[in-house]
Design an enzyme around this catalytic site. Structure first.
Site, PDB file in Angstrom:
ATOM      1  N   GLU A 116       0.646  -1.338  -0.049  1.00 38.88           N
ATOM      2  CA  GLU A 116      -0.131   0.073  -0.058  1.00 38.88           C
ATOM      3  C   GLU A 116       0.603   1.400  -0.027  1.00 38.88           C
ATOM      4  O   GLU A 116       0.375   2.560   0.372  1.00 38.88           O
ATOM      5  CB  GLU A 116      -0.844   0.063   1.181  1.00 38.88           C
ATOM      6  CG  GLU A 116      -1.780  -1.069   1.447  1.00 38.88           C
ATOM      7  CD  GLU A 116      -2.848  -1.294   0.200  1.00 38.88           C
ATOM      8  OE1 GLU A 116      -2.761  -0.679  -0.632  1.00 38.88           O
ATOM      9  OE2 GLU A 116      -3.745  -2.431   0.182  1.00 38.88           O
ATOM     10  N   HIS A 139      -2.699   2.358   8.177  1.00 41.00           N
ATOM     11  CA  HIS A 139      -3.833   1.524   7.625  1.00 41.00           C
ATOM     12  C   HIS A 139      -3.746   0.466   8.604  1.00 41.00           C
ATOM     13  O   HIS A 139      -3.197  -0.212   8.969  1.00 41.00           O
ATOM     14  CB  HIS A 139      -3.355   1.244   6.173  1.00 41.00           C
ATOM     15  CG  HIS A 139      -4.380  -0.024   5.520  1.00 41.00           C
ATOM     16  ND1 HIS A 139      -5.483   0.286   5.669  1.00 41.00           N
ATOM     17  CD2 HIS A 139      -4.190  -1.100   5.246  1.00 41.00           C
ATOM     18  CE1 HIS A 139      -6.275  -0.688   5.290  1.00 41.00           C
ATOM     19  NE2 HIS A 139      -5.367  -1.650   5.028  1.00 41.00           N
ATOM     20  N   HIS A 141      -7.258  -2.655   9.915  1.00 38.32           N
ATOM     21  CA  HIS A 141      -8.451  -3.644   9.732  1.00 38.32           C
ATOM     22  C   HIS A 141      -9.455  -3.581  11.141  1.00 38.32           C
ATOM     23  O   HIS A 141      -9.779  -4.882  11.432  1.00 38.32           O
ATOM     24  CB  HIS A 141      -8.461  -4.929   8.923  1.00 38.32           C
ATOM     25  CG  HIS A 141      -7.508  -4.860   7.904  1.00 38.32           C
ATOM     26  ND1 HIS A 141      -6.847  -6.093   7.534  1.00 38.32           N
ATOM     27  CD2 HIS A 141      -7.267  -3.917   6.935  1.00 38.32           C
ATOM     28  CE1 HIS A 141      -6.203  -5.784   6.239  1.00 38.32           C
ATOM     29  NE2 HIS A 141      -6.324  -4.584   5.946  1.00 38.32           N
ATOM     30  N   GLU A 169     -17.263  12.056  22.587  1.00 35.72           N
ATOM     31  CA  GLU A 169     -15.812  12.717  22.245  1.00 35.72           C
ATOM     32  C   GLU A 169     -15.744  12.417  20.756  1.00 35.72           C
ATOM     33  O   GLU A 169     -14.742  13.443  20.270  1.00 35.72           O
ATOM     34  CB  GLU A 169     -14.982  11.800  23.194  1.00 35.72           C
ATOM     35  CG  GLU A 169     -15.243  11.903  24.381  1.00 35.72           C
ATOM     36  CD  GLU A 169     -13.811  12.645  25.297  1.00 35.72           C
ATOM     37  OE1 GLU A 169     -12.768  12.394  25.130  1.00 35.72           O
ATOM     38  OE2 GLU A 169     -14.399  13.665  25.704  1.00 35.72           O
ATOM     39  N   HIS A 210     -12.824  -3.420   3.820  1.00 38.44           N
ATOM     40  CA  HIS A 210     -11.419  -3.767   3.910  1.00 38.44           C
ATOM     41  C   HIS A 210     -10.886  -2.904   5.030  1.00 38.44           C
ATOM     42  O   HIS A 210     -10.265  -3.932   6.063  1.00 38.44           O
ATOM     43  CB  HIS A 210     -10.762  -3.067   2.692  1.00 38.44           C
ATOM     44  CG  HIS A 210      -9.205  -3.155   2.616  1.00 38.44           C
ATOM     45  ND1 HIS A 210      -8.667  -3.470   1.485  1.00 38.44           N
ATOM     46  CD2 HIS A 210      -8.277  -3.327   3.703  1.00 38.44           C
ATOM     47  CE1 HIS A 210      -7.279  -3.826   1.812  1.00 38.44           C
ATOM     48  NE2 HIS A 210      -7.304  -3.675   3.159  1.00 38.44           N
TER      49      HIS A 210
HETATM   50  O1  2HA Z   1      -1.105  -5.556   3.264  1.00 43.19           O
HETATM   51  O2  2HA Z   1      -3.553  -4.404   4.656  1.00 43.19           O
HETATM   52  O3  2HA Z   1      -4.391  -3.646   2.287  1.00 43.19           O
HETATM   53  C1  2HA Z   1      -1.877  -5.542   4.192  1.00 43.19           C
HETATM   54  C2  2HA Z   1      -2.921  -4.594   4.064  1.00 43.19           C
HETATM   55  C3  2HA Z   1      -3.312  -4.481   2.548  1.00 43.19           C
HETATM   56 ZN    ZN Z   2      -5.470  -3.468   4.472  1.00 44.89          ZN
END
Ligand code: 2HA
Ligand code: ZN
Length: 270
Positions: A116, A139, A141, A169, A210
């Site tokens: 990414e 980033h 999940h 908050e 995602h």
């Molecule tokens: O590589 O989260 O979006 C790990 C990720 C890709």
């Molecule tokens: Zn990811």
């Protein structure tokens, strides 16, 4: 020269990846972080002239030319960063208008930066234009935010308002709201460009079905943003199937704006 493993930025990166793994946001190789560093910070711990490898990036980012980033590796597990930072992390300098990254430290198994990387670098460029103090793109999940993208409208205003209503908050922590991308193929320049575009108006960008991107001036701010939005999403997922009896009204949100000196995103409150 000091040992880079003792650098405060490296220690904080290790702690952050470990913490995110412990939160359940970064299963397997899920998630990636990039932290911008100054040449002075890097020079204390390493030879900024000694290039181990040059890795093509596949994109252009002239705004980032000459900038240094500590970044997680592709295919690497957040779980493992604490045990082998030199394998799972890399320190790179962006050169050639963004087309190449010079590896200065790390990725000792021959690895490279996260898949990414385009989304990270383009988001850095976008956030720096809004706030020159921005240093972090993160980033992951987060479970409840991801779940929410299956059952809630993906309209950005509606999504933001729901999160704001879930904890008092929220509007204080992310008055700029949450921007939302539809499902897109990850790891591409296209999702990178789309994410960066969304980063112009908010520090949080949801990738539907995602995960989430957060940006901030340091690791704490980016983490805290994600943590607060994820907490709100958790409450939403606990109550979404129940009759709603109470909420935080727009009038109350305006009181929060006044009390905490924040301004909600234009047009998001009545
Ligand atoms: O590589 O989260 O979006 C790990 C990720 C890709
Ligand atoms: Zn990811």
């Amino acid at each position: 020269m000091k040992d880079i493993l003792t650098a405060p930025f490296l220690i904080e990166m290790v702690r952050t990846t470990t913490n995110m793994y412990d939160h359940g946001w970064d299963e397997r190789n899920g998630g990636n972080i990039s932290l911008m560093l100054s040449e002075e910070e890097v020079a204390e711990y390493g030879d900024v002239k000694r290039v181990l490898r040059t890795i093509p990036t596949g994109f252009n980012a002239p705004e980032l030319d000459g900038k240094y980033f500590l970044v997680t590796g592709t295919g690497k597990y957040f779980k493992n960063v604490q045990y082998a930072p030199d394998v799972n992390l890399g320190l790179v300098k962006i050169v050639d208008g963004g087309a190449n990254a010079q590896l200065l430290w790390g990725f000792t198994d021959g690895g490279k930066f996260t898949s990414e990387f385009p989304a990270h670098m383009m988001s850095h460029a976008a956030r720096l234009a809004v706030n020159p103090a921005n240093r972090v793109v993160m980033h992951c999940h987060p479970t409840n935010l991801l779940a929410m993208t299956y059952v809630h409208s993906l309209d950005e205003k509606a999504f933001t308002r729901t999160l704001w209503q879930m904890c008092t908050e929220c509007i204080v922590v992310f008055p700029d709201g949450v921007n939302v991308l539809p499902w897109m193929l990850c790891g591409t320049n296209e999702i990178g460009e789309a994410t960066a575009e969304k980063m112009k108006t908010a520090r949080l960008v949801v990738w539907s079905q995602h995960g989430l991107y957060g940006a901030g001036v340091d690791l704490d701010e980016a983490f805290g943003l994600i943590e607060t939005a994820e907490k709100a999403a958790e409450i939403y997922m606990k109550i979404a199937h129940l009759p709603l009896v109470n909420t935080i009204t727009d009038d109350q949100m305006h009181l929060l704006e006044g009390r905490f000196g924040v301004k909600a995103r234009e047009g998001y409150l009545s």
